[in-house]
Design a protein around this motif. Structure first.
Motif, mmCIF file in Angstrom:
data_model
loop_
_atom_site.group_PDB
_atom_site.id
_atom_site.type_symbol
_atom_site.label_atom_id
_atom_site.label_comp_id
_atom_site.label_asym_id
_atom_site.label_seq_id
_atom_site.Cartn_x
_atom_site.Cartn_y
_atom_site.Cartn_z
ATOM 1 N N TYR A 39 0.812 -1.228 0.000
ATOM 2 C CA TYR A 39 0.000 0.000 0.000
ATOM 3 C C TYR A 39 0.842 1.274 0.000
ATOM 4 N N ARG A 76 1.523 1.228 13.804
ATOM 5 C CA ARG A 76 0.191 0.707 13.483
ATOM 6 C C ARG A 76 0.279 -0.796 13.237
ATOM 7 N N GLU A 84 -1.862 -2.344 11.465
ATOM 8 C CA GLU A 84 -2.375 -2.389 10.084
ATOM 9 C C GLU A 84 -3.578 -3.303 9.888
ATOM 10 N N MET A 95 -5.485 1.340 8.684
ATOM 11 C CA MET A 95 -6.079 2.162 7.619
ATOM 12 C C MET A 95 -7.508 1.667 7.442
ATOM 13 N N PRO A 139 -8.056 6.940 6.478
ATOM 14 C CA PRO A 139 -8.484 6.163 5.319
ATOM 15 C C PRO A 139 -7.297 5.654 4.505
ATOM 16 N N ILE A 192 -5.548 5.350 1.083
ATOM 17 C CA ILE A 192 -5.591 6.126 -0.157
ATOM 18 C C ILE A 192 -4.586 5.504 -1.119
ATOM 19 N N LEU A 231 3.230 8.775 1.014
ATOM 20 C CA LEU A 231 2.816 7.395 1.248
ATOM 21 C C LEU A 231 1.612 7.068 0.372
ATOM 22 N N TYR A 232 0.853 8.120 0.017
ATOM 23 C CA TYR A 232 -0.353 7.966 -0.812
ATOM 24 C C TYR A 232 -0.480 9.204 -1.689
HETATM 25 N N1 5AD Z 1 -2.917 5.277 2.501
HETATM 26 C C1 5AD Z 1 -3.158 5.628 3.781
HETATM 27 N N2 5AD Z 1 -2.277 5.413 4.783
HETATM 28 C C2 5AD Z 1 -1.110 4.833 4.471
HETATM 29 N N3 5AD Z 1 -0.073 4.462 5.245
HETATM 30 C C3 5AD Z 1 0.857 3.922 4.450
HETATM 31 N N4 5AD Z 1 0.449 3.910 3.168
HETATM 32 C C4 5AD Z 1 -0.783 4.463 3.162
HETATM 33 C C5 5AD Z 1 -1.757 4.689 2.144
HETATM 34 N N5 5AD Z 1 -1.531 4.352 0.877
HETATM 35 C C6 5AD Z 1 -0.101 4.546 6.702
HETATM 36 C C7 5AD Z 1 0.185 3.169 7.320
HETATM 37 C C8 5AD Z 1 1.448 3.420 8.124
HETATM 38 C C9 5AD Z 1 1.424 4.911 8.357
HETATM 39 C C10 5AD Z 1 2.742 5.521 8.641
HETATM 40 O O1 5AD Z 1 0.880 5.422 7.158
HETATM 41 O O2 5AD Z 1 -0.889 2.770 8.158
HETATM 42 O O3 5AD Z 1 1.497 2.707 9.337
#
Ligand code: 5AD
Ligand code: FES
Length: 358
Positions: free
Chosen positions: A71, A163, A165, A204, A234, A236, A310-311
Motif C-alpha cells: 500500500y 500501526r 495495520e 487504515m 483512510p 488512499i 505514502l499515498y
Molecule cells: N494510505 C493511507 N495510509 C497509508 N499508510 C501507508 N500507506 C498508506 C496509504 N496508501 C499509513 C500506514 C502506516 C502509516 C505511517 O501510514 O498505516 O502505518
C-alpha cells in the motif's frame, strides 16, 4: 434497520461488545444513528479534554525503506521516488522551528532505514531532549528488536507509533510481502508497552481486502492491547504501488471508527490524520467532531515533503511548518476548539474501569 442505540449505550457504559454486536454496529448503523454516535463521542472527548486539541510536530526524516508493503508509496520497489535522509543537524533544525511554533511533542517518523543505526537514533533523541527537556519524543520507525527499543527508551524517547495495520493474519499477508508477519508486529507492540513507552497502534480504513469482520478483529485487538494512542485514517491508493487501482477508504467509515474508538477508550490520544484531511477538505475537522483530540502537522522541510508521499495527493506538501500550524489553529478555532501548547501525555481519567487504565 436494527436499532443500534443500545449498542452505543453499552459502549458508553464501558462494556465491551461481542463480535456480533460490533459487526451489527459497523454494518447496520444508519446515517442518523451515526450522527448520534459521533455526537456522543465528541461529548466524551470534550468532557475529558475540554476544547483542547493536542498537537504534534511530525518530522519525516527519511523516505528510504527496506520494506515493500503493497500500500505504501515509499516501498522499496518504487524506483520513482527520489530518496532523501535528514542529517542530525537538519532534524534538530526542524525541532528548533517546531519549538518556536509551540510544539512540545516531536514525532520522528521514517521508513525502515538501516542507515540510521541505533547509536545514531540514540544520539538524535538525546540531542533533542538536551535542548528541549520539556518536550516529548515519539518515534515511528517501524519494527526493531526489544534491545533497540529499550535503548531508545533509555535515551529519552517517550512514545512509539506502530500501526498494526490489521489484526487478521490472512489480511496482513494480503497487505505485506512474506518477509513481514503479524506475529512480529504484535510482538513489537507488546515489547514497546512492556518497556514503558506510551504506545500507538492503528489501521487504515478501507485498505484492500479489508472486511467488516476484520475491523471487528481490529477493535478487539486494540481492546486487548489497550494502547495509549490509536492512529486511524483512510487508505488512499498511491499510483506507483500494486494497489494503485484500489478504492479509497470512505470518510463515513473512518468517522464511524474514530467515534467507536473514542467510546471504547475515553482517554486515548486519537489523531485526526493527514490522510483524513486528504480525502475531504474538512476531514480533520470532522474527525475532531467525531471524537479525535490530536492533530499532527508537518514540520519536515518543504524541500523533502513531496518525497514522503505514502499515498497520492497528500495535503500540505507545499506548505511551511508555520503555515500548517496556523492553518490548523484556524481550522480548530472555527469549530470551537483550541490548539494547545502541551506535551499532551496520556492520562487515564478518573471514574473509568480498570480496562481503560495504563
Ligand atoms: N494510505 C493511507 N495510509 C497509508 N499508510 C501507508 N500507506 C498508506 C496509504 N496508501 C499509513 C500506514 C502506516 C502509516 C505511517 O501510514 O498505516 O502505518
Ligand atoms: Fe498544512 Fe493546513 S495544515 S496547510
Amino acid at each position: 434497520m436494527p436499532n443500534v442505540k443500545p449498542l452505543i449505550e453499552k459502549l458508553e457504559a464501558n462494556q465491551i461488545l461481542s463480535k456480533e454486536e460490533f459487526y451489527t454496529l459497523l454494518t447496520e448503523i444508519s446515517d442518523q444513528d451515526l450522527l448520534y454516535l459521533r455526537e456522543r463521542a465528541s461529548t466524551i472527548a470534550r468532557k475529558n479534554f475540554g476544547n483542547r486539541i493536542y498537537t504534534r510536530g511530525l518530522i519525516e526524516f527519511s523516505n528510504h525503506c527496506k520494506n515493500d508493503c503493497y500500500y505504501c508509496g515509499i516501498r522499496r520497489s518504487n524506483k520513482n521516488v527520489p530518496r532523501y535522509r535528514l542529517s542530525e543537524e537538519e532534524i534538530l533544525h526542524c525541532a528548533d522551528t517546531g519549538y518556536t511554533l509551540g510544539f512540545r511533542t516531536f514525532v520522528l517518523q521514517g521508513g525502515e532505514d538501516a542507515y540510521y543505526s541505533d547509536d545514531m537514533i540514540v544520539t538524535i533523541i538525546k540531542s533533542i531532549k538536551k535542548k528541549y527537556p520539556d518536550c516529548a519524543i515519539t518515534l515511528s520507525i517501524g519494527e526493531k528488536s526489544y534491545e533497540s527499543y529499550q535503548r531508545f527508551y533509555e535515551a529519552g524517547a517517550d512514545r512509539y507509533l506502530l500501526r498494526h495495520e490489521t489484526a487478521n493474519e490472512e489480511h496482513y499477508q494480503k497487505l505485506h510481502p512474506p518477509t513481514l508477519s503479524l506475529k512480529n508486529r504484535k510482538q513489537c507492540l507488546w515489547d514497546l508497552k512492556e518497556i514503558g513507552f506510551q504506545v500507538g497502534a492503528g489501521i487504515m480504513i478501507g485498505s484492500p481486502h479489508q472486511t467488516e469482520t476484520n475491523l471487528v478483529e481490529d477493535l478487539l485487538f486494540i481492546k486487548e492491547l489497550s494502547p495509549h494512542m490509536v492512529g486511524i485514517g483512510p487508505f488512499i491508493p498511491h499510483h506507483q504501488t500494486p494497489f494503485a487501482k484500489e478504492t479509497t477508504g470512505s470518510l463515513r467509515q473512518t468517522l464511524l471508527l474514530l467515534s467507536i474508538i473514542r467510546l471504547m477508550f475515553p482517554s486515548v490520544l486519537l489523531p485526526a490524520t493527514t490522510a483524513l484531511g486528504t480525502i475531504h477538505p474538512e476531514g480533520r475537522e470532522m474527525g475532531i467532531l467525531s471524537g479525535a483530540n490530536v492533530v499532527m502537522p508537518n514540520l519536515s522541510p518543504t524541500t523533502v515533503r513531496k518525497k514522503y508521499e505514502l499515498y497520492d495527493n497528500k495535503i500540505c506538501t507545499g506548505d511551511e511548518a508555520a503555515e500548517c500550524r496556523y492553518c490548523l489553529e484556524g481550522r480548530l478555532n472555527r469549530i470551537g476548539y483550541q490548539l494547545v501548547v502541551d506535551r499532551g501525555d496520556y492520562k487515564p481519567f478518573p471514574n473509568l474501569s480498570m480496562s481503560d487504565k495504563k
